[in-house]
Motif scaffolding. Structure first.
Motif, short mmCIF file in Angstrom:
data_model
loop_
_atom_site.label_atom_id
_atom_site.label_comp_id
_atom_site.label_asym_id
_atom_site.label_seq_id
_atom_site.Cartn_x
_atom_site.Cartn_y
_atom_site.Cartn_z
N TYR A 62 -32.49 -31.71 6.58
CA TYR A 62 -32.04 -32.20 7.88
C TYR A 62 -31.15 -31.16 8.56
CZ TYR A 62 -29.98 -35.04 11.53
OH TYR A 62 -29.60 -35.51 12.75
N LEU A 63 -31.47 -30.85 9.81
CA LEU A 63 -30.64 -30.02 10.67
C LEU A 63 -30.74 -30.58 12.07
CD1 LEU A 63 -28.85 -27.47 11.01
CD2 LEU A 63 -30.94 -26.18 11.45
N SER A 64 -29.62 -30.91 12.68
CA SER A 64 -29.62 -31.57 13.98
C SER A 64 -30.19 -30.67 15.07
CB SER A 64 -28.18 -31.97 14.36
OG SER A 64 -28.14 -32.45 15.69
N THR A 65 -30.93 -31.26 15.99
CA THR A 65 -31.43 -30.50 17.14
C THR A 65 -30.31 -30.14 18.11
OG1 THR A 65 -31.98 -32.56 18.29
CG2 THR A 65 -33.74 -31.50 17.02
N LEU A 66 -29.13 -30.72 17.91
CA LEU A 66 -27.97 -30.34 18.72
C LEU A 66 -27.35 -29.04 18.22
CD1 LEU A 66 -26.27 -33.83 19.22
CD2 LEU A 66 -27.91 -32.65 20.71
N ASP A 67 -27.74 -28.62 17.03
CA ASP A 67 -27.28 -27.36 16.47
C ASP A 67 -28.20 -26.25 16.98
OD1 ASP A 67 -26.79 -25.11 14.85
OD2 ASP A 67 -26.39 -26.32 13.07
N PRO A 68 -27.68 -25.25 17.70
CA PRO A 68 -28.55 -24.20 18.23
C PRO A 68 -29.34 -23.47 17.15
CG PRO A 68 -26.23 -23.59 18.43
CD PRO A 68 -26.27 -25.04 18.06
N ASN A 69 -28.84 -23.50 15.91
CA ASN A 69 -29.59 -22.87 14.81
C ASN A 69 -30.90 -23.58 14.51
OD1 ASN A 69 -27.68 -20.80 14.23
ND2 ASN A 69 -26.38 -22.30 13.19
N TYR A 70 -31.01 -24.84 14.95
CA TYR A 70 -32.25 -25.58 14.69
C TYR A 70 -33.45 -24.82 15.26
CZ TYR A 70 -35.91 -29.06 14.67
OH TYR A 70 -37.11 -29.69 14.47
N TYR A 71 -33.29 -24.28 16.46
CA TYR A 71 -34.41 -23.65 17.13
C TYR A 71 -34.69 -22.23 16.63
CZ TYR A 71 -34.20 -27.81 19.82
OH TYR A 71 -34.21 -29.14 20.16
N MET A 72 -33.94 -21.81 15.63
CA MET A 72 -34.25 -20.57 14.92
C MET A 72 -34.84 -20.87 13.55
SD MET A 72 -31.09 -18.07 15.99
CE MET A 72 -29.75 -19.23 15.67
N SER A 73 -34.91 -22.17 13.19
CA SER A 73 -35.53 -22.56 11.93
C SER A 73 -37.04 -22.57 12.09
CB SER A 73 -35.05 -23.95 11.51
OG SER A 73 -35.59 -24.94 12.37
N GLN A 74 -37.78 -22.61 10.98
CA GLN A 74 -39.23 -22.64 11.06
C GLN A 74 -39.71 -23.86 11.84
OE1 GLN A 74 -41.27 -22.32 7.31
NE2 GLN A 74 -43.25 -22.89 8.16
N GLN A 75 -39.09 -25.02 11.58
CA GLN A 75 -39.48 -26.24 12.28
C GLN A 75 -39.22 -26.12 13.77
OE1 GLN A 75 -41.23 -28.46 10.62
NE2 GLN A 75 -40.00 -30.28 10.26
N GLY A 76 -38.03 -25.64 14.11
CA GLY A 76 -37.68 -25.48 15.52
C GLY A 76 -38.60 -24.52 16.24
N MET A 77 -38.93 -23.41 15.57
CA MET A 77 -39.82 -22.43 16.19
C MET A 77 -41.24 -22.98 16.35
SD MET A 77 -38.55 -18.70 14.80
CE MET A 77 -38.61 -19.11 13.04
N GLU A 78 -41.67 -23.84 15.41
CA GLU A 78 -42.98 -24.49 15.55
C GLU A 78 -43.01 -25.35 16.81
OE1 GLU A 78 -44.15 -26.87 12.25
OE2 GLU A 78 -44.27 -25.19 10.86
#
Length: 206
Positions: A56-72
């Motif tokens: 679990y990593l919150s989408t409110l955390d900007p790091n989320y969009y650097m994760s594999q899931q976020g980039m997908e």
């Protein structure tokens, strides 16, 4: 656990519905997403994608969009350029108070979620992508319900959740969606408008 389906009725609006955004939410979201079908849109496309389980990593955390899931997810948005984007989430019941707390904006930087009925909550998607990847008139929504604990679990909110997905899928503009939801949930729609004005100023997504 990953799931992909495209319903294509030719030219028209593009909708992207994503579930399983973080943690094991996909086990609940997929129950609703799989109930969307060919007859739920009149024209255009509906792309349904459920992610594999992750930490679990919150989408409110900007790091989320650097994760594999976020980039997908960003990759899907950039590929299909949807005018309607919806994230299908679920929450632990003990998190209800935190998600709907009026002080959520000062604590987490975003407005509280709004209950439709039976524990189903709605709000906007993360501001980290709302302004960067979408136009002002685009529909960008988050929906949440209490997580189901097993595949056999039933929940009162599941039908509300599915019906909301169907209304969003079959609406072609933000104005149409607000009008349809406003007939059923007038107070919630007005609250959503107010939160949007307060949070986004002259950039008011529903």
């Amino acid at each position: 656990m990953g799931f992909f389906r495209m319903i294509d009725k030719g030219k028209g609006p593009v909708r992207l519905f994503v579930g399983g955004v973080h943690g094991k939410e996909g086990f609940t979201a997929i129950r609703a997403l799989k109930r969307l079908g060919f007859n739920d849109i009149r024209r255009g496309k509906l792309i349904i994608y459920s992610c594999n389980p992750t930490e679990y990593l919150s989408t409110l955390d900007p790091n989320y969009y650097m994760s594999q899931q976020g980039m997908e997810i960003i990759g899907l948005i950039e590929k299909y350029r949807p005018s309607t984007y919806l994230e299908a989430h679920c929450y632990r019941e003990e998190s209800y108070g935190r998600l709907t707390d009026p002080s959520r904006r000062s604590r987490d930087g975003v407005p509280p979620l709004i209950e439709l009925e039976r524990g189903v909550l709605i709000g906007s998607v993360s501001p980290h992508i709302r302004k960067k990847l979408f136009k002002r008139e685009d529909i960008c929504l988050t929906i949440e319900m209490p997580c189901l604990r097993s595949p056999r679990d039933e929940a009162d909110g599941l039908e509300v959740y599915v019906n909301f997905l169907k209304i969003v899928a079959s609406s072609e503009t933000r104005e149409e969606l607000e009008e349809r939801l406003g007939r059923r949930y007038p107070e919630q729609v007005e609250t959503a408008r107010r939160y949007a004005r307060e949070f986004f100023g002259e950039y008011p997504p529903f």
